[in-house]
Design a protein around this motif. Structure first.
Motif, PDB file in Angstrom:
ATOM      1  N   ALA A  77       0.816  -1.226   0.000  1.00 39.71           N
ATOM      2  CA  ALA A  77       0.000   0.000   0.000  1.00 39.71           C
ATOM      3  C   ALA A  77       0.841   1.264   0.000  1.00 39.71           C
ATOM      4  N   LYS A  78       2.146   1.166  -0.123  1.00 37.02           N
ATOM      5  CA  LYS A  78       3.024   2.336  -0.094  1.00 37.02           C
ATOM      6  C   LYS A  78       2.802   3.215  -1.342  1.00 37.02           C
ATOM      7  N   GLU A  79       3.271   4.508  -1.377  1.00 33.93           N
ATOM      8  CA  GLU A  79       3.106   5.496  -2.453  1.00 33.93           C
ATOM      9  C   GLU A  79       3.721   5.024  -3.774  1.00 33.93           C
ATOM     10  N   THR A  80       2.989   5.352  -4.925  1.00 31.33           N
ATOM     11  CA  THR A  80       3.517   5.012  -6.255  1.00 31.33           C
ATOM     12  C   THR A  80       4.313   6.188  -6.799  1.00 31.33           C
ATOM     13  N   THR A  81       5.017   5.995  -7.909  1.00 33.00           N
ATOM     14  CA  THR A  81       5.829   7.062  -8.531  1.00 33.00           C
ATOM     15  C   THR A  81       4.943   8.187  -9.049  1.00 33.00           C
ATOM     16  N   THR A  82       3.815   7.862  -9.696  1.00 32.33           N
ATOM     17  CA  THR A  82       2.904   8.872 -10.246  1.00 32.33           C
ATOM     18  C   THR A  82       2.335   9.743  -9.145  1.00 32.33           C
ATOM     19  N   GLY A  83       1.911   9.088  -8.076  1.00 31.39           N
ATOM     20  CA  GLY A  83       1.339   9.837  -6.959  1.00 31.39           C
ATOM     21  C   GLY A  83       2.359  10.764  -6.340  1.00 31.39           C
ATOM     22  N   ALA A  84       3.611  10.267  -6.214  1.00 28.82           N
ATOM     23  CA  ALA A  84       4.657  11.084  -5.621  1.00 28.82           C
ATOM     24  C   ALA A  84       4.954  12.302  -6.488  1.00 28.82           C
ATOM     25  N   GLN A  85       4.932  12.161  -7.847  1.00 25.04           N
ATOM     26  CA  GLN A  85       5.208  13.288  -8.747  1.00 25.04           C
ATOM     27  C   GLN A  85       4.111  14.345  -8.632  1.00 25.04           C
ATOM     28  N   ALA A  86       2.878  13.922  -8.530  1.00 29.74           N
ATOM     29  CA  ALA A  86       1.770  14.868  -8.408  1.00 29.74           C
ATOM     30  C   ALA A  86       1.905  15.695  -7.132  1.00 29.74           C
ATOM     31  N   LYS A  87       2.296  15.031  -6.054  1.00 32.42           N
ATOM     32  CA  LYS A  87       2.465  15.747  -4.786  1.00 32.42           C
ATOM     33  C   LYS A  87       3.623  16.721  -4.875  1.00 32.42           C
ATOM     34  N   ALA A  88       4.687  16.383  -5.587  1.00 34.91           N
ATOM     35  CA  ALA A  88       5.842  17.277  -5.739  1.00 34.91           C
ATOM     36  C   ALA A  88       5.459  18.503  -6.564  1.00 34.91           C
ATOM     37  N   ASN A  89       4.623  18.314  -7.628  1.00 34.86           N
ATOM     38  CA  ASN A  89       4.183  19.445  -8.446  1.00 34.86           C
ATOM     39  C   ASN A  89       3.357  20.414  -7.626  1.00 34.86           C
ATOM     40  N   ALA A  90       2.522  19.878  -6.718  1.00 32.38           N
ATOM     41  CA  ALA A  90       1.697  20.743  -5.868  1.00 32.38           C
ATOM     42  C   ALA A  90       2.563  21.563  -4.931  1.00 32.38           C
ATOM     43  N   VAL A  91       3.609  20.974  -4.421  1.00 36.25           N
ATOM     44  CA  VAL A  91       4.535  21.689  -3.545  1.00 36.25           C
ATOM     45  C   VAL A  91       5.214  22.820  -4.306  1.00 36.25           C
ATOM     46  N   GLN A  92       5.620  22.572  -5.580  1.00 26.72           N
ATOM     47  CA  GLN A  92       6.283  23.594  -6.390  1.00 26.72           C
ATOM     48  C   GLN A  92       5.368  24.803  -6.589  1.00 26.72           C
ATOM     49  N   THR A  93       4.086  24.567  -6.886  1.00 27.08           N
ATOM     50  CA  THR A  93       3.119  25.661  -7.096  1.00 27.08           C
ATOM     51  C   THR A  93       2.970  26.483  -5.823  1.00 27.08           C
ATOM     52  N   ASN A  94       2.828  25.800  -4.682  1.00 27.61           N
ATOM     53  CA  ASN A  94       2.662  26.496  -3.407  1.00 27.61           C
ATOM     54  C   ASN A  94       3.900  27.313  -3.067  1.00 27.61           C
ATOM     55  N   LEU A  95       5.062  26.801  -3.413  1.00 25.97           N
ATOM     56  CA  LEU A  95       6.308  27.492  -3.102  1.00 25.97           C
ATOM     57  C   LEU A  95       6.435  28.778  -3.907  1.00 25.97           C
ATOM     58  N   THR A  96       6.035  28.739  -5.192  1.00 25.54           N
ATOM     59  CA  THR A  96       6.096  29.936  -6.047  1.00 25.54           C
ATOM     60  C   THR A  96       5.154  31.004  -5.529  1.00 25.54           C
ATOM     61  N   SER A  97       3.953  30.609  -5.133  1.00 20.66           N
ATOM     62  CA  SER A  97       2.968  31.548  -4.600  1.00 20.66           C
ATOM     63  C   SER A  97       3.477  32.191  -3.319  1.00 20.66           C
ATOM     64  N   HIS A  98       4.148  31.407  -2.465  1.00 18.94           N
ATOM     65  CA  HIS A  98       4.660  31.927  -1.198  1.00 18.94           C
ATOM     66  C   HIS A  98       5.778  32.937  -1.433  1.00 18.94           C
ATOM     67  N   ALA A  99       6.607  32.692  -2.447  1.00 17.13           N
ATOM     68  CA  ALA A  99       7.765  33.569  -2.693  1.00 17.13           C
ATOM     69  C   ALA A  99       7.330  34.964  -3.112  1.00 17.13           C
ATOM     70  N   THR A 100       6.166  35.118  -3.749  1.00 10.81           N
ATOM     71  CA  THR A 100       5.709  36.427  -4.231  1.00 10.81           C
ATOM     72  C   THR A 100       4.795  37.129  -3.238  1.00 10.81           C
ATOM     73  N   ASP A 101       4.614  36.572  -2.048  1.00  8.68           N
ATOM     74  CA  ASP A 101       3.702  37.134  -1.034  1.00  8.68           C
ATOM     75  C   ASP A 101       4.446  38.208  -0.248  1.00  8.68           C
ATOM     76  N   THR A 102       4.104  39.563  -0.492  1.00  7.15           N
ATOM     77  CA  THR A 102       4.793  40.667   0.190  1.00  7.15           C
ATOM     78  C   THR A 102       4.264  40.906   1.592  1.00  7.15           C
ATOM     79  N   THR A 103       3.196  40.239   1.942  1.00  6.75           N
ATOM     80  CA  THR A 103       2.648  40.405   3.295  1.00  6.75           C
ATOM     81  C   THR A 103       3.472  39.618   4.321  1.00  6.75           C
ATOM     82  N   VAL A 104       3.826  38.423   3.948  1.00  8.76           N
ATOM     83  CA  VAL A 104       4.563  37.578   4.909  1.00  8.76           C
ATOM     84  C   VAL A 104       6.063  37.830   4.835  1.00  8.76           C
ATOM     85  N   HIS A 105       6.540  38.622   3.870  1.00  6.66           N
ATOM     86  CA  HIS A 105       7.959  38.922   3.769  1.00  6.66           C
ATOM     87  C   HIS A 105       8.185  40.400   4.057  1.00  6.66           C
TER      88      HIS A 105
END
Length: 646
Positions: A77-105
């Motif tokens: 029941a452990k994570e598959t390669t496809t599932g792991a890639q999808a989760k990594a793409n979601a992290v990349q999107t969230n990271l880009t959004s966080h970098a442009t946030d002038t309120t928290v920086h």
């Protein structure tokens, strides 16, 4: 669920390993393998099967090297390669959004402004900072315009106000007061105040009194400076004495006769010496008792007392003094009651006769409150009873030629190589006594008769001995000793069943040495080595003399012993030799048996010997063989027996 269904073919006899040559060539036609070799093969096979089963069971139970069905399901029941890639793409999107946030920086300008702010540390004497709460409280308590005032160190006296309780003292006043007399009372060596006692004494002395000394006088009437006045002997004659004056005779003449002594002469009508000469002399005519009498002895008494009262002023101080006033002929009851304490004198009674009784009583039970040195009763034909004493003297206590003696609740415990009580040509009854550390505790000697009832003791070499016609009877007594009892030279000892005791001092076989030792396991024997035969079990051991741990017999009594031993050796080849030997006091002593096998077979070495042993001697059984073998454990063929004969 069991790992195996079939039962193991148990085979516990270890047997003897066949030589290498036989294992190499194997069984041959017409071979008749020895039973010991077959036992070895079957035992080894059995042990290998046990080992295989044990290893397999342990392997099966090892959860580290095996996985369970649950573990397999979890890992699938452990994570598959496809599932792991999808989760990594979601992290990349969230990271880009966080970098442009002038309120928290923050910006560089904001960082510079905030760094210029004052620190939040509290102010100290060396550095500025925020004011603390205590500093604000202190500041609020200081008046506006306060200064740093210092009070002067000295003041002129004029500024101090005096009153009735507070005044200045001048140097002159101090000098005058210091010159005053002390309040201490006067003594013969130091002046001082007169005490009330001295004042009372002084008031009692007449004015003008002097130190008068009365002169001495000589002649018919003499006086001395101390005021003592005396009349010289012979000055006052009969005519000078008034019969009604009752003058003490000690004041007349030399003063050798008192009024009471004068009274003894009343009624004397003839010469006293003549009357005395007409009486039978006491040296040949013994004194006799005239009535029952009781004397008392106490440690706080005095031998100058008459012994008739149980008080310090009436009792004797020593037992020997009380005995000394007993007449030679006793036809009444003479009681000597002794109070608790330690008396250094002996209880010695000699030559008393008559139909009465002399009873010397200390304690009423077996206690240690009444101590005397010893007791000796010699040639007394009247009844003698002694109760409740500890005899502390190291020597023996003697009853000689006295036909009716009772000793009750008396104790002897001093550790010496001496007899406790000796009864010689006498009859004595001992009841409730305790005798310890003696040799023997009681002795019946030379036609004496001794009854020993409910007596006890410990640490004695012998309990009772009887000799030369002496007879001792034991009843309900338990007197512990190393060598029990001993009757010799016509002596006789009887127990409470009225049975004559045998010569070695007991009345049943279980009271003397009797041992049967056997083996509880077979024992290997190496070639050409003296091997002690191990006996770890006993069928009986009457006196607990056999140590099953060390296979050693330790004799408790000296005497003659019958020793019997046998050892069964399993499967020995032809020409095989064995020797059986006794070790006395841990050293080789004597050979019981030695033999050589003619054919390949089993072998028994055995032997018996009668030998003398002292108390404390040890005995062990050893065997030596020319080849390695085993000792069979069967008790009917491997055994060690020891019995005391006399």
């Amino acid at each position: 669920m069991a790992d195996f269904n079939e039962q193991l073919p148990d085979w516990l006899e270890t047997g003897i390993e066949p030589p290498t040559s036989k294992k190499n060539e194997g069984w041959q036609v017409d071979d008749k393998p020895p039973a010991a070799w077959w036992n070895w093969l079957l035992n080894r096979t059995y042990k290998v099967l046990v080992e295989i089963r044990s290893v397999f069971t342990a392997h099966k139970a090892d959860t580290t090297i095996h996985i369970t069905a649950a573990e397999r399901t979890s890992w699938n029941a452990k994570e598959t390669t496809t599932g792991a890639q999808a989760k990594a793409n979601a992290v990349q999107t969230n990271l880009t959004s966080h970098a442009t946030d002038t309120t928290v920086h923050i910006t560089a300008a904001e960082r510079t402004a905030w760094n210029a702010k004052a620190p939040t540390t509290l102010a100290t004497q060396s550095a500025a900072g925020l004011m603390s709460g205590p500093d604000k409280t202190k500041l609020d308590g200081i008046a506006v315009g306060a200064n740093n005032y210092t009070h002067p160190a000295t003041h002129p006296p004029s500024i101090i106000a005096q009153d009735v309780s507070n005044r200045f003292v001048s140097d002159a006043e101090k000098t005058a007061w210091n010159a005053k007399a002390s309040t201490a009372v006067a003594t013969p060596n130091t002046a001082g105040l007169e005490s009330a006692a001295d004042k009372a004494k002084l008031d009692g002395i007449a004015a003008g009194a002097n130190a008068y000394v009365h002169p001495n006088h000589t002649g018919d009437v003499t006086s001395t400076g101390d005021g003592v006045t005396a009349i010289a002997a012979g000055v006052i004659v009969n005519a000078d004495i008034n019969a009604a004056a009752a003058i003490d005779a000690s004041k007349i003449g030399t003063g050798a006769v008192s009024n009471a002594e004068y009274g003894y002469l009343d009624g004397v009508t003839s010469g006293i010496q003549g009357q005395l000469n007409s009486k039978a002399p006491l040296a040949t005519t013994p004194q006799q008792t005239t009535a029952d009498i009781t004397y008392y002895v106490r440690t706080d008494g005095s031998d100058s007392n008459n012994g008739l009262a149980n008080t310090a002023a009436g009792a004797f101080k020593t037992i020997s003094k009380a005995i000394s006033v007993i007449p030679q002929v006793v036809n009444h009851a003479i009681n000597i009651n002794v109070a608790a304490g330690t008396y250094s004198d002996d209880i010695y009674l000699g030559g008393r006769s008559g139909s009465g009784e002399i009873k010397i009583t200390g304690a009423s039970s077996l206690v240690t409150t009444h101590v005397a040195s010893s007791i000796s009763l010699l040639r007394c034909t009247c009844r003698i009873t002694v109760i409740g004493f500890v005899f502390s003297k190291a020597g023996p206590n003697l009853i000689f030629s006295s036909p009716e003696v009772t000793i009750s609740y008396c104790t002897i415990s001093s550790a010496v190589n001496e007899k406790g009580f000796i009864v010689d040509s006498a009859k004595a009854y001992f009841v409730g006594c305790s005798v310890s550390n003696r040799s023997p505790a009681f002795q019946a000697h030379t036609n004496s008769e001794v009854l020993i009832q409910t007596c006890s003791g410990s640490g004695n070499s012998y309990a009772v001995t009887a000799a030369y016609g002496g007879k001792a009877v034991l009843d309900a007594s338990n007197i512990s000793s190393t060598n029990k009892n001993s009757a010799y030279a016509g002596g006789m000892i009887m127990d409470n069943n009225s049975c004559v005791i045998n010569p070695w001092g007991d009345n049943t076989p279980t009271s003397r040495t009797g041992i049967f030792a056997g083996k509880s396991a077979s024992q290997a024997v190496s070639a050409s080595v003296w091997t002690k035969v191990a006996f770890s079990a006993t069928s009986y051991d009457h006196l607990s003399e056999f140590n099953k741990t060390t296979s050693t017999f330790i004799a408790k009594q000296k005497g003659m012993y019958l020793v019997t031993a046998s050892v069964f050796l399993d499967s020995v080849p032809a020409g095989f030799s064995a020797q059986l030997r006794l070790y006395l006091n841990y050293s080789t002593n004597m050979v019981l048996d030695e033999r050589t096998a003619v054919n390949a077979t089993s072998m028994i070495v055995k032997g018996a010997v009668a030998m003398y042993m002292d108390a404390g001697h040890t005995l062990e059984l050893y065997v030596m063989t020319t080849g390695a073998t085993n000792i069979n454990l069967a008790n009917d063929v491997t055994a060690f027996q020891i019995n005391r004969m006399a």
